[in-house]
Design a protein around this motif. Structure first.
Motif, PDB file in Angstrom:
ATOM      1  N   THR A   1       0.827  -1.215   0.000  1.00  0.00           N
ATOM      2  CA  THR A   1       0.000   0.000   0.000  1.00  0.00           C
ATOM      3  C   THR A   1       0.859   1.262   0.000  1.00  0.00           C
ATOM      4  O   THR A   1       0.569   2.221  -0.716  1.00  0.00           O
TER       5      THR A   1
ATOM      6  N   ARG B   1     -11.939  -2.487  -0.412  1.00  0.00           N
ATOM      7  CA  ARG B   1     -12.192  -3.020  -1.756  1.00  0.00           C
ATOM      8  C   ARG B   1     -11.957  -4.530  -1.792  1.00  0.00           C
ATOM      9  O   ARG B   1     -12.489  -5.221  -2.643  1.00  0.00           O
TER      10      ARG B   1
ATOM     11  N   TYR C   1     -10.977 -12.993  -6.066  1.00  0.00           N
ATOM     12  CA  TYR C   1     -10.637 -11.652  -5.576  1.00  0.00           C
ATOM     13  C   TYR C   1     -11.858 -10.745  -5.449  1.00  0.00           C
ATOM     14  O   TYR C   1     -11.811  -9.712  -4.802  1.00  0.00           O
TER      15      TYR C   1
ATOM     16  N   TYR D   1      -4.788   7.076 -10.822  1.00  0.00           N
ATOM     17  CA  TYR D   1      -5.685   6.958  -9.665  1.00  0.00           C
ATOM     18  C   TYR D   1      -5.895   8.333  -9.041  1.00  0.00           C
ATOM     19  O   TYR D   1      -4.931   9.051  -8.805  1.00  0.00           O
TER      20      TYR D   1
ATOM     21  N   TYR E   1     -12.440   6.774  -7.647  1.00  0.00           N
ATOM     22  CA  TYR E   1     -11.729   5.516  -7.881  1.00  0.00           C
ATOM     23  C   TYR E   1     -12.741   4.495  -8.412  1.00  0.00           C
ATOM     24  O   TYR E   1     -13.108   3.558  -7.734  1.00  0.00           O
TER      25      TYR E   1
HETATM   26  N1  UDP Z   1      -3.743  -4.197  -1.318  1.00  0.00           N
HETATM   27  C1  UDP Z   1      -2.762  -4.672  -0.466  1.00  0.00           C
HETATM   28  N2  UDP Z   1      -2.082  -5.796  -0.811  1.00  0.00           N
HETATM   29  C2  UDP Z   1      -2.333  -6.483  -1.949  1.00  0.00           C
HETATM   30  C3  UDP Z   1      -3.344  -6.006  -2.815  1.00  0.00           C
HETATM   31  C4  UDP Z   1      -4.023  -4.856  -2.472  1.00  0.00           C
HETATM   32  O1  UDP Z   1      -2.499  -4.063   0.556  1.00  0.00           O
HETATM   33  O2  UDP Z   1      -1.678  -7.497  -2.191  1.00  0.00           O
HETATM   34  C5  UDP Z   1      -4.440  -2.946  -0.938  1.00  0.00           C
HETATM   35  C6  UDP Z   1      -3.711  -1.721  -1.492  1.00  0.00           C
HETATM   36  O3  UDP Z   1      -3.861  -0.675  -0.554  1.00  0.00           O
HETATM   37  C7  UDP Z   1      -4.489  -1.427  -2.748  1.00  0.00           C
HETATM   38  C8  UDP Z   1      -5.894  -1.746  -2.290  1.00  0.00           C
HETATM   39  O4  UDP Z   1      -5.736  -2.903  -1.469  1.00  0.00           O
HETATM   40  O5  UDP Z   1      -4.325  -0.095  -3.165  1.00  0.00           O
HETATM   41  C9  UDP Z   1      -6.884  -2.010  -3.392  1.00  0.00           C
HETATM   42  O6  UDP Z   1      -6.424  -3.067  -4.183  1.00  0.00           O
HETATM   43  P1  UDP Z   1      -6.988  -3.314  -5.658  1.00  0.00           P
HETATM   44  O7  UDP Z   1      -6.471  -4.616  -6.123  1.00  0.00           O
HETATM   45  O8  UDP Z   1      -8.458  -3.106  -5.646  1.00  0.00           O
HETATM   46  O9  UDP Z   1      -6.263  -2.135  -6.445  1.00  0.00           O
HETATM   47  P2  UDP Z   1      -6.182  -1.775  -8.014  1.00  0.00           P
HETATM   48  O10 UDP Z   1      -6.176  -3.082  -8.748  1.00  0.00           O
HETATM   49  O11 UDP Z   1      -7.351  -0.881  -8.305  1.00  0.00           O
HETATM   50  O12 UDP Z   1      -4.878  -1.051  -8.098  1.00  0.00           O
END
Ligand code: UDP
Length: 371
Positions: free
Chosen positions: A152, A170, A181, A315, A351
């Motif tokens: 993160t 999310r 997922y 983002y 988002y």
């Molecule tokens: N996240 C995390 N570890 C992971 C995957 C996601 O901490 O292995 C957290 C991280 O803060 C991320 C958020 O969950 O920004 C949302 O993940 P998502 O996969 O929805 O993000 P995207 O695919 O939109 O970048």
């Protein structure tokens, strides 16, 4: 008949253009890049659909939106099940019994829940107010440290204590052995890629498309020459940043073609430690069950990056301060740009997932045409 200018050929702009054209209006779409489809753009390389701007997995629980997008492509049954690589240890995502078993050796949901309860007790019942507290409250400190914190902070360029809790919500947390997922009812990848969806939306006699056209080069003319403008770029840039800059997060992609059949055994592998500079590697062929030339595979490493003017924004950073600034831009839009509709992730500073973009575009269409 209204003359519309749509700025940006991504999913919001294309959905709006398609619906307006269907109703007999005349639509011109301009796009500053040299291709359609914005960040859902995919391109075939060695028989593999490459997601040029990061992994896009379509998922929704809205049957209307699922049927809507299926007009433009046939979807496969891909289910996203990323794995996390934490310094060489592999864990299933999202956080589920497989993850808990690997980490703690627990077998039953009760045992997993007890472990989470024990670890979250450091919050002493406090209501989570930021991403760190939210994460610990959901899954405890071990998972927070190994699978959330490093990822993160790389992804967003902020401490988890400075980020909003909703971002981690999310991800599902499940006390079942289920690596899906998403919780949505419908999920898949369009066979043959995403670009065809936007191409089909824009294939209408009432629509003309111009690529490599920068709206800002002739903003005043465009605003004068069209009855209405649908703007899907950054709302703060539209107003020349006059109230200040909104914050965005950018990305850099490093794509490689490899002479092997199967590089990592999964479409998405997240690197959740703080040291590895990229957040994930995607291996595109696995989105389509290995389709493509033999002994070829395409992988993309995704590096998060700070955004500054001129970079691609990916983002919005929806924390309190930025949301408050967005609100003031929204007021400006409502009072001083009444012939402009702002849409999409950048125009609405939200988002959004793909289904939400289509949903938001259809709400706009209803307001515009059905009163
Ligand atoms: N996240 C995390 N570890 C992971 C995957 C996601 O901490 O292995 C957290 C991280 O803060 C991320 C958020 O969950 O920004 C949302 O993940 P998502 O996969 O929805 O993000 P995207 O695919 O939109 O970048």
């Amino acid at each position: 008949m209204t003359k519309y200018l749509v700025v940006g050929a991504g999913l919001f702009g294309a959905t709006f253009a398609f619906e307006a054209a269907k109703r007999g209006h005349e639509v011109k779409v301009i796009e500053k890049r040299g291709h359609l489809a914005g960040n859902i753009y995919t391109k075939e390389v060695h028989g593999i659909q490459v997601h040029q701007f990061g992994a896009h997995i379509f998922h929704t629980s809205n049957k209307k939106i699922w049927d809507y997008v299926n007009q433009f492509a046939e979807f496969n049954r891909y289910t996203n099940s990323p794995v996390a690589n934490y310094n060489g240890e592999i864990y299933n995502l999202p956080f589920n019994m497989n993850t808990f078993n690997k980490l703690w050796g627990v077998i039953t949901p009760k045992q997993a829940q007890a472990k989470i309860d024990e670890q979250r007790s450091i919050l002493a019942g406090k209501k989570p107010e930021n991403l760190e507290e939210q994460a610990i409250s959901l899954v405890g400190t071990d998972i927070y440290e190994k699978l959330i914190k490093g990822y993160t902070e790389k992804q967003w360029g902020h401490k988890t204590t400075e980020l909003p809790a909703f971002i981690i919500r999310r991800l599902p947390v499940r006390l079942t052995y289920d690596n899906n997922y998403f919780n949505d009812s419908y999920q898949g990848i369009p066979m043959g890629g995403y670009t065809q969806i936007v191409e089909k939306m824009l294939q209408h006699e009432n629509i003309t498309v111009e690529l490599n056209k920068d709206f800002f080069a002739k903003k005043e003319e465009y605003l004068r020459d069209y009855d209405k403008v649908v703007f899907t770029g950054m709302i703060d840039e539209f107003f020349d940043y006059k109230l200040g800059e909104l914050e965005y997060r950018s990305l850099r992609f490093e794509t490689e073609v490899l002479d092997e059949d199967n590089y990592q055994g999964n479409a998405v592998v997240n690197y959740t430690d703080a040291k590895t500079p990229f957040t994930r590697i995607i291996e595109h062929k696995h989105f389509e069950f290995g389709k493509g030339e033999k002994n070829k595979t395409v992988i993309t490493r995704e590096y998060p990056a700070d955004w500054k003017r001129g970079d691609e924004p990916y983002y919005p950073v929806n924390n309190k301060e930025n949301n408050a600034l967005y609100k003031t831009y929204k007021q400006l839009a409502d009072t001083q740009a009444q012939n402009v509709i702002f849409g999409g992730r950048l125009g609405q500073y939200r988002y959004y997932n793909m289904d939400q973009v289509i949903g938001a575009a259809l709400v706009t269409v209803d307001k515009e045409f059905e009163g």
